[in-house]
Design a protein around this motif. Sequence first.
Motif, PDB file in Angstrom:
ATOM      1  N   ASN A 154     -27.974 -19.839 -35.755  1.00  0.00           N
ATOM      2  CA  ASN A 154     -26.107 -20.189 -34.912  1.00  0.00           C
ATOM      3  C   ASN A 154     -25.560 -19.483 -35.626  1.00  0.00           C
ATOM      4  OD1 ASN A 154     -27.598 -21.438 -32.817  1.00  0.00           O
ATOM      5  ND2 ASN A 154     -27.589 -23.347 -34.523  1.00  0.00           N
ATOM      6  N   GLY A 155     -26.418 -18.587 -37.075  1.00  0.00           N
ATOM      7  CA  GLY A 155     -24.698 -17.400 -37.665  1.00  0.00           C
ATOM      8  C   GLY A 155     -23.934 -16.930 -36.794  1.00  0.00           C
ATOM      9  N   VAL A 156     -23.188 -16.934 -37.457  1.00  0.00           N
ATOM     10  CA  VAL A 156     -21.486 -15.630 -36.970  1.00  0.00           C
ATOM     11  C   VAL A 156     -22.547 -13.621 -36.579  1.00  0.00           C
ATOM     12  CG1 VAL A 156     -19.617 -14.440 -36.989  1.00  0.00           C
ATOM     13  CG2 VAL A 156     -19.981 -17.166 -36.907  1.00  0.00           C
ATOM     14  N   ASP A 157     -23.312 -13.893 -37.990  1.00  0.00           N
ATOM     15  CA  ASP A 157     -24.118 -12.493 -37.912  1.00  0.00           C
ATOM     16  C   ASP A 157     -25.442 -12.893 -37.340  1.00  0.00           C
ATOM     17  OD1 ASP A 157     -22.517 -10.999 -40.522  1.00  0.00           O
ATOM     18  OD2 ASP A 157     -22.224 -12.898 -40.289  1.00  0.00           O
ATOM     19  N   ASP A 158     -25.638 -13.399 -36.780  1.00  0.00           N
ATOM     20  CA  ASP A 158     -27.051 -13.557 -36.141  1.00  0.00           C
ATOM     21  C   ASP A 158     -27.346 -12.622 -35.195  1.00  0.00           C
ATOM     22  OD1 ASP A 158     -29.518 -13.340 -36.172  1.00  0.00           O
ATOM     23  OD2 ASP A 158     -29.712 -15.483 -35.587  1.00  0.00           O
ATOM     24  N   MET A 159     -26.862 -11.283 -34.994  1.00  0.00           N
ATOM     25  CA  MET A 159     -26.917 -11.084 -33.204  1.00  0.00           C
ATOM     26  C   MET A 159     -27.572 -10.187 -32.907  1.00  0.00           C
ATOM     27  SD  MET A 159     -23.055  -9.920 -34.416  1.00  0.00           S
ATOM     28  CE  MET A 159     -21.606 -10.100 -34.619  1.00  0.00           C
ATOM     29  N   PHE A 160     -29.000  -9.589 -33.727  1.00  0.00           N
ATOM     30  CA  PHE A 160     -29.594  -8.705 -33.475  1.00  0.00           C
ATOM     31  C   PHE A 160     -30.882  -8.933 -33.200  1.00  0.00           C
ATOM     32  CE2 PHE A 160     -25.939  -6.230 -35.407  1.00  0.00           C
ATOM     33  CZ  PHE A 160     -25.701  -5.975 -34.328  1.00  0.00           C
ATOM     34  N   SER A 161     -31.375 -10.607 -33.800  1.00  0.00           N
ATOM     35  CA  SER A 161     -32.707 -11.089 -33.991  1.00  0.00           C
ATOM     36  C   SER A 161     -33.668 -10.869 -32.586  1.00  0.00           C
ATOM     37  CB  SER A 161     -33.001 -12.852 -34.438  1.00  0.00           C
ATOM     38  OG  SER A 161     -32.375 -12.751 -35.471  1.00  0.00           O
TER      39      SER A 161
END
Length: 261
Positions: A158-165
């Motif tokens: 749920n991290g803000v940087d987690d966009m491309f998993s």
Amino acid sequence: MYIHKHNRLIPTPYTSKLEKMCHSIGWSLVQPLTSSSYLGFGHGSLSRDTEEIDHLINYLAAHRSAENVCIVGHSTGCQNSVHFMKHGNKELQTLVKVIALQAPVSDRESAMLQTKYSENIDHALQLKKEGKGDELMPRNSFWAPITASRFVSLQHKNGVDDMFSSDLTDVELTERLGHIGKHHHLHALVAFSGSDEYVPDHVDKDLLLERMCGAMNRLCDPSSLVATPLMIPNGNHNLKGEDDSDIFTEELRKALESAAI
């Protein structure tokens, strides 16, 4: 504007090639040093980066007569590009005609392969829960000094940087990337490397690239798609191969020339 994961000068082997290409078609290359540059990477945030990108674009428009802007993000710089187009100054967003995401990979999926991932993420989450998000993580948890908040942003689902998993659902990808399609003036070039060493072996790279572009295009007019996929089959993370960097810079050149029309 070229934004690298660590925001250091001349960050990738193709930087000089990128500069020459820009100059050949009447564009300039700007490489900012921000508060997150170099070891500042570990105590920053996407919000702080976006604020500083705001200031830079505003300066370029007011004092350097910038009318069209392209943001090229490499690695974590891809998160900066996506975040700015959602949270940046709305007027300045209209100046951005192209974003190019080169190596938009998941920090979390790579980190999850490390032996102490669970231990480290639990420690970071506990620090945040205790109101100590600005406390530094143990030295062996990351390559640079990093706060608990920044660690969670990069390495938690749920991290803000987690966009491309790759394990994000289509709905979750759209929540993170769908706003790109709302910018009808924008062209998004999404470049993924087939031999990216930071992408786990179990990830289907072609499918992930298709899903990311699908998420960006989901909310736009089907007759005028915003995101274009570019798979560079033999490319590594920073496109050190001459042929690989040629493929990327040529596609970016086409996008820039179209934006200037």
